[in-house]
Write a protein that holds these residues in place. Sequence first.
Motif, short mmCIF file in Angstrom:
data_model
loop_
_atom_site.label_atom_id
_atom_site.label_comp_id
_atom_site.label_asym_id
_atom_site.label_seq_id
_atom_site.Cartn_x
_atom_site.Cartn_y
_atom_site.Cartn_z
N UNK A 39 0.54 127.09 24.55
CA UNK A 39 0.94 125.69 24.44
C UNK A 39 -0.11 124.82 23.79
N UNK A 40 -1.26 124.64 24.43
CA UNK A 40 -2.26 123.71 23.90
C UNK A 40 -2.95 124.25 22.65
N UNK A 41 -3.00 125.57 22.51
CA UNK A 41 -3.70 126.13 21.36
C UNK A 41 -2.86 126.22 20.10
N UNK A 42 -1.55 126.30 20.26
CA UNK A 42 -0.71 126.54 19.08
C UNK A 42 -0.01 125.30 18.57
N UNK B 52 -5.53 126.08 7.36
CA UNK B 52 -5.16 127.48 7.58
C UNK B 52 -4.94 127.74 9.06
N UNK B 53 -4.25 128.83 9.35
CA UNK B 53 -3.95 129.19 10.73
C UNK B 53 -5.23 129.44 11.53
N UNK B 54 -6.15 130.22 10.98
CA UNK B 54 -7.37 130.57 11.71
C UNK B 54 -8.26 129.35 11.93
N UNK B 55 -8.39 128.50 10.92
CA UNK B 55 -9.22 127.30 11.08
C UNK B 55 -8.59 126.36 12.10
N UNK B 56 -7.26 126.28 12.12
CA UNK B 56 -6.58 125.44 13.10
C UNK B 56 -6.88 125.92 14.51
N UNK B 57 -6.82 127.23 14.73
CA UNK B 57 -7.12 127.78 16.04
C UNK B 57 -8.54 127.49 16.49
N UNK B 58 -9.49 127.54 15.55
CA UNK B 58 -10.89 127.26 15.87
C UNK B 58 -11.08 125.80 16.28
N UNK B 59 -10.54 124.88 15.49
CA UNK B 59 -10.73 123.45 15.76
C UNK B 59 -10.00 123.03 17.03
N UNK C 111 -7.30 129.64 22.71
CA UNK C 111 -7.05 129.10 21.37
C UNK C 111 -7.66 129.98 20.30
N UNK C 112 -8.84 130.49 20.56
CA UNK C 112 -9.53 131.29 19.55
C UNK C 112 -8.97 132.71 19.42
N UNK C 113 -8.44 133.25 20.50
CA UNK C 113 -8.03 134.66 20.46
C UNK C 113 -6.53 134.87 20.36
#
Length: 398
Positions: A28-31, A44-51, A297-299
């Motif tokens: 929920x909160x990560x995606x 990008x998807x990966x940068x979004x997950x990091x931030x 969020x990161x994984x």
Amino acid sequence: MVGIEAAATFLVAGMASLFMAWAIGAGSSGSTPFAPAVGANAISVLRAGLIVGILGFLGAVLQGANVTEAVGTELIGGVSLSATAAIVALVVAATLVAVGVFSGYPIATAFTVTGAVVGVGLALGGDPAWAKYAEILALWVLTPFVGGGVAYGTVKLLDWGRLDERRVTAGLAGVVGAVLANVGFAVLGPAGEDGSIAGTVAAAVSLPNAAGIDPGVPAATLGIALLATGLLAADLRRDFAGGQRRFLLVMGGLVAFSAGGSQVGLAIGPLVPLFDGSGVPLLALLVGGGFGLLLGSWTGAPRMIKAIAQDYASMGPRRSIAALIPSFAIAQTAVAFGIPVSFNEIIVSAIVGAGYAAGQAGVSRRKMGYTVLAWVGSLALALGLGFGIFSAVDLIVG
């Protein structure tokens, strides 16, 4: 021996809470916060997950107290959750959310946690908290209509040829600035209370009363709104497409921060009764829950970011901005009133509203039908499993 058993029980409860925080961060909160921005190819998807992981952690620490206390103490009356009850509730809810993450369907996290906590609470012999349920149900029912409706109207306003899109977009930034000015932050208020940016500025400036009314907060709110409007207007004049993307990313960041403030309570709320009177500050629980959100969020978030960004609607910058503005406002309303709310419900509703405004572009009715069924089913299933599993465990242990 009793001390060792108690310590082991608390450890298991903490691990269950961390698992729940990870599942929320991955789902929920990560995606959801940056899904519209990813759909608009602004990040990008990966940068979004990091931030989103970092911003969610900050939101959990600075805004997570209200929802955390509500989930821990206000969903059931007459009893306090035991360690075993907290473990059962968290494991049931986290398992359902994790199933949604890996199946590609966004399960409404607030539905599963609320259902599981109420289920174990009733099994403990507690009384239903009808007044709180009415607040929660009202927000859950209104969210699709308000979020989707505002997103729909915003897209139509931006598409209306009689108004200059640059001015309308800058005006929307002013609305966001006004909301942000009145958002509560733990670091701005006295001990145990939140304070807002507008309130802090008003206290520092100390304007004289007008007709017995203190104009400080309204004046500060207006000033911050005008500042936000002016900054974005200048950016849009220099580079309209670039300014639009930057505004979209700012909105994604604000929603990610709000997600942390709301969703951390779903992970650590059931632990609050266990640590009452133990000397462990709520801040420590918020930090631990925020860390779990960050890990999730990161994984695990990239899979769900892709699902929401691409499967629900084909989003451009205009529609993405329209989806994030009501999402931010609804999230902050939930945080202020201490109401557990699902970010999947908020974001998906807003995305669908924005998609319909563009002629139903890319909106999958079949996908939405399954999603709504998953939301309702997860609430009922979590309540039933929470009640049944805790009753069985209590019978065996007893």
